[in-house]
Design an enzyme around this catalytic site. Structure first.
Site, short mmCIF file in Angstrom:
data_model
loop_
_atom_site.label_atom_id
_atom_site.label_comp_id
_atom_site.label_asym_id
_atom_site.label_seq_id
_atom_site.Cartn_x
_atom_site.Cartn_y
_atom_site.Cartn_z
CG HIS A 46 1.50 -2.58 -15.44
ND1 HIS A 46 1.14 -3.79 -14.87
CD2 HIS A 46 2.47 -2.86 -16.34
CE1 HIS A 46 1.86 -4.75 -15.42
NE2 HIS A 46 2.67 -4.22 -16.31
CD GLU A 91 5.23 1.72 -9.23
OE1 GLU A 91 4.13 1.56 -8.66
OE2 GLU A 91 5.98 0.77 -9.46
CG ASP A 100 -1.59 -4.95 -17.04
OD1 ASP A 100 -2.29 -4.33 -16.21
OD2 ASP A 100 -0.85 -5.90 -16.75
CG MET A 146 -1.00 -7.81 -6.65
SD MET A 146 -0.34 -6.79 -7.99
CE MET A 146 0.79 -7.95 -8.73
NE ARG A 147 -6.83 -12.74 -6.17
CZ ARG A 147 -5.56 -12.94 -5.82
NH1 ARG A 147 -4.59 -12.38 -6.52
NH2 ARG A 147 -5.24 -13.70 -4.80
CG LEU A 200 -11.03 -5.52 -11.39
CD1 LEU A 200 -11.12 -4.00 -11.44
CD2 LEU A 200 -11.79 -6.09 -10.20
N GLY A 220 0.78 -1.24 0.00
CA GLY A 220 0.00 0.00 0.00
C GLY A 220 0.81 1.28 0.00
CB SER A 221 4.28 2.25 -0.88
OG SER A 221 4.46 1.86 -2.21
CG ASN A 222 1.76 3.28 -5.85
OD1 ASN A 222 2.11 4.33 -6.40
ND2 ASN A 222 2.38 2.12 -6.05
C1 GAR Z 1 3.51 -1.30 -7.40
O1 GAR Z 1 4.81 -1.39 -7.88
C2 GAR Z 1 2.50 -1.35 -8.52
O2 GAR Z 1 2.95 -0.70 -9.70
C3 GAR Z 1 2.39 -2.83 -8.76
O3 GAR Z 1 2.40 -3.39 -7.47
C4 GAR Z 1 3.16 -2.56 -6.61
C5 GAR Z 1 2.31 -2.25 -5.41
O4 GAR Z 1 3.06 -1.58 -4.43
N1 GAR Z 1 1.19 -3.16 -9.46
C6 GAR Z 1 1.09 -4.23 -10.27
O5 GAR Z 1 2.02 -4.99 -10.45
C7 GAR Z 1 -0.24 -4.40 -10.92
N2 GAR Z 1 -0.16 -5.33 -11.98
P1 GAR Z 1 2.31 -0.83 -3.24
O6 GAR Z 1 1.34 -1.84 -2.63
O7 GAR Z 1 3.41 -0.48 -2.30
O8 GAR Z 1 1.59 0.36 -3.79
#
Ligand code: GAR
Length: 205
Positions: free
Chosen positions: A101, A166, A137, A82-83, A85, A11-13
């Site tokens: 992504h 990101e 994607d 990571m699912r 839809l 969940g850093s984003n």
């Molecule tokens: C991020 O790097 C995001 O781009 C990637 O998962 C990570 C989640 O990090 N997303 C995917 O790979 C989607 N296909 P976070 O939980 O720290 O935000």
């Protein structure tokens, strides 16, 4: 602008979005994993959370649709969700779902993007924010950030260096959507009156 964020893990984003809420408000966080660290972050920001067990995808999506119809977000953000839809789910929220992504789409849809970029001896890597459609994607790209790949990079160092970029990419993009600078008109995506035919590269990312 009301935003719902879907997560699966760290969940850093999500945290970057929560720290940057001047132009939008995160009103709910949905996770498919009860142990997702991002849930604790959401709680710290007093944002309601819901965990949905995605093992039965049809039931999970029905539950998510009911919740979203109650919460009525203007934008749904997949931030490390990571699912995949279903087309039926996506069709309920046309042009309302975006995803971040970790690759320069259309390169490397799917998983293990950093490793695949290294194996192909790419010199540049990056991340893409794009609208979600029924193809994995492959929805309309909005924006990208680039990083140079170093000779001694591993998939881990590459992922680490990309992650902070990101955060800026996602928050900047969401802010521009909230401010009405990025918008759909007649099935075309615009940024300040220009059709977005190539992903936007923010200068500060
Ligand atoms: C991020 O790097 C995001 O781009 C990637 O998962 C990570 C989640 O990090 N997303 C995917 O790979 C989607 N296909 P976070 O939980 O720290 O935000």
């Amino acid at each position: 602008m009301r935003v719902v964020v879907f997560i699966s893990g760290r969940g850093s984003n999500l945290q970057a979005l929560l720290e940057d809420q001047n132009h939008y408000k995160v009103t709910h966080v949905i996770s498919n994993r009860s142990q997702a660290a991002g849930l604790t972050t959401a709680e710290r920001f007093s944002v309601p959370t819901t965990v949905i067990d995605w093992r039965d995808k049809i039931q999970a999506e029905a539950q998510a649709i009911t919740l979203l119809n109650n919460v009525k977000p203007d934008l749904i953000i997949l931030a490390g969700f990571m699912r995949v839809l279903s087309a039926e789910f996506v069709a309920q929220f046309p042009r309302k779902i975006i995803n971040i992504h970790p690759s320069l789409l259309p390169l490397y849809p799917g998983l293990n993007t950093h490793q695949r970029a290294l194996e192909d001896r790419q010199t540049i890597h990056g991340a893409t924010v794009h609208f979600v459609d029924q193809h994995l994607d492959r929805g309309h790209s909005i924006s990208q950030c680039h990083i140079n790949i170093k000779a001694d990079d591993s998939a881990e160092t590459l992922a680490d260096r990309l992650l902070s970029k990101e955060h800026a990419l996602l928050t900047t993009t969401v802010k521009k959507i909230a401010q009405g600078e990025i918008y759909w008109r007649n099935k075309q995506l615009y940024y300040n009156n220009q059709i977005i035919s190539q992903p936007i590269l923010w200068s500060n990312t």
